[in-house]
Scaffold this active site. Sequence first.
Site, mmCIF file in Angstrom:
data_model
loop_
_atom_site.group_PDB
_atom_site.id
_atom_site.type_symbol
_atom_site.label_atom_id
_atom_site.label_comp_id
_atom_site.label_asym_id
_atom_site.label_seq_id
_atom_site.Cartn_x
_atom_site.Cartn_y
_atom_site.Cartn_z
ATOM 1 N N GLU A 118 -3.491 -66.633 -30.059
ATOM 2 C CA GLU A 118 -2.146 -66.269 -29.632
ATOM 3 C C GLU A 118 -2.205 -65.789 -28.190
ATOM 4 O OE1 GLU A 118 -1.139 -62.930 -32.169
ATOM 5 O OE2 GLU A 118 -0.403 -61.766 -30.504
ATOM 6 N N HIS A 160 -5.579 -57.965 -38.999
ATOM 7 C CA HIS A 160 -5.371 -58.871 -40.131
ATOM 8 C C HIS A 160 -6.356 -58.638 -41.266
ATOM 9 C CE1 HIS A 160 -3.571 -62.050 -37.104
ATOM 10 N NE2 HIS A 160 -2.798 -60.995 -37.259
ATOM 11 N N ASN A 195 -1.915 -66.153 -38.212
ATOM 12 C CA ASN A 195 -1.375 -64.828 -38.526
ATOM 13 C C ASN A 195 -0.888 -64.853 -39.982
ATOM 14 O OD1 ASN A 195 -0.813 -66.005 -35.831
ATOM 15 N ND2 ASN A 195 -0.567 -63.862 -35.294
HETATM 16 P P1 FAD Z 1 1.325 -54.140 -45.687
HETATM 17 O O1 FAD Z 1 2.382 -54.822 -44.925
HETATM 18 O O2 FAD Z 1 0.247 -53.450 -44.933
HETATM 19 O O3 FAD Z 1 2.044 -53.097 -46.644
HETATM 20 C C1 FAD Z 1 1.348 -52.162 -47.415
HETATM 21 C C2 FAD Z 1 2.193 -50.908 -47.550
HETATM 22 O O4 FAD Z 1 1.634 -50.063 -48.551
HETATM 23 C C3 FAD Z 1 2.236 -50.072 -46.268
HETATM 24 O O5 FAD Z 1 3.571 -49.779 -45.947
HETATM 25 C C4 FAD Z 1 1.439 -48.823 -46.616
HETATM 26 O O6 FAD Z 1 1.895 -47.665 -45.934
HETATM 27 C C5 FAD Z 1 1.646 -48.714 -48.107
HETATM 28 N N1 FAD Z 1 0.556 -48.032 -48.818
HETATM 29 C C6 FAD Z 1 -0.778 -48.205 -48.658
HETATM 30 N N2 FAD Z 1 -1.469 -47.432 -49.508
HETATM 31 C C7 FAD Z 1 -0.548 -46.731 -50.219
HETATM 32 C C8 FAD Z 1 -0.648 -45.736 -51.243
HETATM 33 N N3 FAD Z 1 -1.842 -45.335 -51.730
HETATM 34 N N4 FAD Z 1 0.502 -45.188 -51.733
HETATM 35 C C9 FAD Z 1 1.715 -45.593 -51.260
HETATM 36 N N5 FAD Z 1 1.855 -46.542 -50.290
HETATM 37 C C10 FAD Z 1 0.739 -47.098 -49.779
HETATM 38 N N6 FAD Z 1 0.802 -60.781 -39.040
HETATM 39 C C11 FAD Z 1 1.477 -61.909 -38.741
HETATM 40 O O7 FAD Z 1 1.605 -62.795 -39.588
HETATM 41 N N7 FAD Z 1 2.036 -62.072 -37.494
HETATM 42 C C12 FAD Z 1 1.914 -61.131 -36.507
HETATM 43 O O8 FAD Z 1 2.458 -61.306 -35.396
HETATM 44 C C13 FAD Z 1 1.197 -59.945 -36.798
HETATM 45 N N8 FAD Z 1 1.009 -58.983 -35.856
HETATM 46 C C14 FAD Z 1 0.418 -57.799 -36.211
HETATM 47 C C15 FAD Z 1 0.342 -56.765 -35.277
HETATM 48 C C16 FAD Z 1 -0.169 -55.526 -35.641
HETATM 49 C C17 FAD Z 1 -0.250 -54.411 -34.628
HETATM 50 C C18 FAD Z 1 -0.627 -55.318 -36.979
HETATM 51 C C19 FAD Z 1 -1.177 -53.984 -37.415
HETATM 52 C C20 FAD Z 1 -0.570 -56.347 -37.899
HETATM 53 C C21 FAD Z 1 -0.057 -57.586 -37.538
HETATM 54 N N9 FAD Z 1 0.047 -58.621 -38.460
HETATM 55 C C22 FAD Z 1 0.673 -59.787 -38.122
HETATM 56 C C23 FAD Z 1 -0.499 -58.491 -39.832
HETATM 57 C C24 FAD Z 1 0.586 -58.270 -40.896
HETATM 58 O O9 FAD Z 1 1.459 -57.244 -40.508
HETATM 59 C C25 FAD Z 1 -0.104 -57.934 -42.228
HETATM 60 O O10 FAD Z 1 -0.922 -59.034 -42.591
HETATM 61 C C26 FAD Z 1 0.882 -57.681 -43.360
HETATM 62 O O11 FAD Z 1 1.726 -56.594 -43.058
HETATM 63 C C27 FAD Z 1 0.170 -57.410 -44.668
HETATM 64 O O12 FAD Z 1 1.128 -57.401 -45.713
HETATM 65 P P2 FAD Z 1 0.828 -56.677 -47.077
HETATM 66 O O13 FAD Z 1 2.014 -56.836 -47.952
HETATM 67 O O14 FAD Z 1 -0.481 -57.142 -47.603
HETATM 68 O O15 FAD Z 1 0.596 -55.129 -46.711
#
Ligand code: FAD
Length: 500
Positions: free
Chosen positions: A355, A440, A478
């Site tokens: 990217e 990621h 991503n």
């Molecule tokens: P998450 O979105 O991480 O959600 C998990 C949630 O569970 C969080 O809100 C957390 O606070 C909560 N949680 C965790 N443990 C507990 C607990 N014990 N009790 C209660 N709540 C809890 N991906 C892309 O595709 N495109 C992008 O442009 C991109 N840019 C990124 C930029 C940054 C700075 C970051 C950090 C990530 C980026 N990503 C991007 C990655 C993407 O955001 C993640 O892959 C995605 O959010 C993961 O989804 P998920 O549902 O697995 O978990």
Amino acid sequence: VDGDHVNALVIGSGYGGAVTALRLTQAGITTNVVEMGMAWNTPGPDGKIFCNMLRPDQRSYWLRTSTDQPLGYFLGIPANKAIGKYTGVLDSERFSGVRVYQGRGVGGGSLVNGGMAVQPLRSYFEEVLPSVDPKAMYDTYFPRANAALGVNYIDPAWFEAAECYRYARLSRNQANASGYRTTFVPNVYDFTYMAREQADTVPRSALASEVIYGNNHGKRTLDKTYLAAAAATGRLSVTSQHVVTAVKPAPAGGYAVTMTQIGTGGDPVARKTVRADRVFFAAGSIGTSKLLVAMKAAGALSGLPDAVGQGWGNNGNVMVARANHIWDTTGALQASMPAMGIDNWSDAAGPVFAEIAPFPTGVELWVSLYLAITRNPQRARFVFDTGTGAVDLTWQTAQNQPAIDAAKRVFDRLNATQFTVYRRDLFGPNKIWGDDFTYHPLGGCILNQATDNWGRLPGFPGLYVVDGSLLPGNIGVNPFVTITALAERNIEKIITTDLS
Ligand code: FAD
């Protein structure tokens, strides 16, 4: 409330959790989401909900007393600053060999991420998830995910003229001149809003260095898409600032879920246990894996398969920056949402999807920055420390060498054709590669290994994994579109076979 009995409890409100919440509530099932981070809906003293990258304050980081920026140096000098300890929106969680950045708050990673909404190459998807019917994914679930996420494309004509994408055009032209293919990347940031930002008719967000600590405008985060639609059913409740600490079978049936309510300083306010008929693990690759590994080790869920906690990868992430010639300006005004990538995935000797990242400091710095996603086969696992009760990740920085090797092929050639050099001052003193952190995190509870082919945890009816921990460490792009689409596929099956 302590002692409650609920039907469906979802741990975490990121992509997996938000998809689950919407589809369950639409199916008529009352759903409770528990989220450790804040509900980001109240402006601070400056009238804004989120702070920007240039002036990070306590809202930026999760319970830290100083910022921990991905680019932690400038001219080799540490660039971090002191902040108040607060339940901020971005966590840089430290394990022994890697820092893992994650969103904290209602909406999970959608609050902090760059919005890049990329579908993986079908052939690579088929390779990493061979048990999933690719036709169903590409005909049904990817389109469903893209529609619900609000994915949109930049107008190519506007891109060519936009001052805020000068940096992307320069990197594109240099890549093309070096023999590399580039491609536009769709996003969930509303590109028509961005055009109005550039025209100065709306408040700026992507053009005001807002990203990684939240966007005050323009971005279609999960609280505005999936979670808003779930709330509109009237069957959703979201409890923020509650950290789930334990899940175990309840004597009365279902599962006892224990959580700690926390204040904005991270201080425990109350401990609660509720009983849930069904529990959906949506705490992200790290959060879900940590909880399950700890529960298995503590004996609460001791029958979980040994594959739980295995197969974690960093999606081959590595960052790098190049220094341009003085006449090759990147622009003082840079859109914080990336819109283009270098696609060299077809290079069998080192597949790379890079990217073209902004460096939105507000001044001209002649820096071209990249987040490379590579095909790094290295994996790690989560381990429970019986002494401290903490869960560590075995990943070591040296495991990122394959990612560096692949990225180096591309950027060495780019530098050679452009007569440019790497920046060595942004990731540490005399350090070229940003190889010790990831955006990621993927895996830890892999589909069809730690769970069945739909995310059910074997031996524990009513326990499901629905987030990025299902993906086997690497997806080549991503990840959030894939996490969303896979969650759509699995929850549809679970609703029809387990819940109706
Ligand atoms: P998450 O979105 O991480 O959600 C998990 C949630 O569970 C969080 O809100 C957390 O606070 C909560 N949680 C965790 N443990 C507990 C607990 N014990 N009790 C209660 N709540 C809890 N991906 C892309 O595709 N495109 C992008 O442009 C991109 N840019 C990124 C930029 C940054 C700075 C970051 C950090 C990530 C980026 N990503 C991007 C990655 C993407 O955001 C993640 O892959 C995605 O959010 C993961 O989804 P998920 O549902 O697995 O978990």
